[in-house]
Design a protein around this motif. Sequence first.
Motif, PDB file in Angstrom:
ATOM      1  N   GLU A 185       0.831  -1.200   0.000  1.00 17.67           N
ATOM      2  CA  GLU A 185       0.000   0.000   0.000  1.00 17.67           C
ATOM      3  C   GLU A 185       0.867   1.252   0.000  1.00 17.67           C
ATOM      4  N   PHE A 192      -3.478   6.703   5.289  1.00 19.93           N
ATOM      5  CA  PHE A 192      -4.080   5.565   4.596  1.00 19.93           C
ATOM      6  C   PHE A 192      -5.311   5.128   5.365  1.00 19.93           C
ATOM      7  N   GLN A 193      -6.378   4.864   4.609  1.00 23.14           N
ATOM      8  CA  GLN A 193      -7.600   4.356   5.231  1.00 23.14           C
ATOM      9  C   GLN A 193      -8.238   3.323   4.319  1.00 23.14           C
ATOM     10  N   GLN A 194      -8.789   2.276   4.934  1.00 22.08           N
ATOM     11  CA  GLN A 194      -9.391   1.198   4.147  1.00 22.08           C
ATOM     12  C   GLN A 194     -10.541   0.573   4.929  1.00 22.08           C
ATOM     13  N   SER A 195     -11.608   0.255   4.203  1.00 20.60           N
ATOM     14  CA  SER A 195     -12.710  -0.472   4.831  1.00 20.60           C
ATOM     15  C   SER A 195     -12.281  -1.918   5.032  1.00 20.60           C
ATOM     16  N   ARG A 225     -13.279  -0.426   9.799  1.00 16.80           N
ATOM     17  CA  ARG A 225     -12.355   0.489   9.117  1.00 16.80           C
ATOM     18  C   ARG A 225     -10.976   0.445   9.763  1.00 16.80           C
ATOM     19  N   THR A 227      -7.254   2.606   9.826  1.00 13.13           N
ATOM     20  CA  THR A 227      -6.576   3.856   9.502  1.00 13.13           C
ATOM     21  C   THR A 227      -5.113   3.765   9.931  1.00 13.13           C
TER      22      THR A 227
END
Length: 255
Positions: A185, A192-195, A225, A227
């Motif tokens: 990533e 950075f953030q992702q479900s 989530r 982060t």
Amino acid sequence: MANSLIYEHPLNESIRTLLRLENLFSRLDYYSGSTDAIDMRLLISLLIDLNELLKWSDIKTDLIRELERCQTMLNGLADNPGVDSYKLKQILGDISEYLAGLRGNAYQPGAALDNDELITSIKQKGSLAGGACNFDLPAYHYWLNLPLRDRQQCLRAWQEDLSLTHKSVNLALDMIRNNARAQKEVAKNGFFQQSVEAGVTNKLIRVINKRSLKCFPEVSGGKHRLTVRFLEQPDLKVRPVQTEKDVEFELHFCI
């Protein structure tokens, strides 16, 4: 991963406890080979910290649950031709051995420390700032100056009482870390953030970046989530701030 740093973020209380125990056990292993009296004091402090952590956590139940889950998963691999059957049998044998010990009513990790008069007195005085002086604890001062063989005999007895927990913690965390979904990533401007994928129970998040990176990750995550913020702190006297650089890293979801 010699050139990398690994940051771990537990996603439930059980894994948080296992990681704390692993940290204490690894420091205990480091000082166990020392003959120095000051290192012996550190070792005793670690044993007491371990004992206190074991008291307020239901570690037996947590370890049994994790090892049973590993056992079920590994049994499902028995007919897979790509699996090393010898290694699989060896690991399953270890799991069965550890589970048998943990399930026994007689096994109470830390009982030997609880029933030791010297350890009890050190706990009582050790809670005071500087409270382990020889005038506070003459028995401890005497013990620290016993022949090395006598001190090591005591230490082996105290550590043997924790050995099963030690081995079980290491195996459970190894299995969790090795059952990971890895992805590369980039944190744009350090963010950075992702479900989190629905229906997947992640236990541990691992962020891996290069040692040469002049920043470190701050991880927060839950069921929905994740982060990651990369922070810079060029001056240790001031609060770290989010970097403005793009940061490449590896992200591991350990299931």
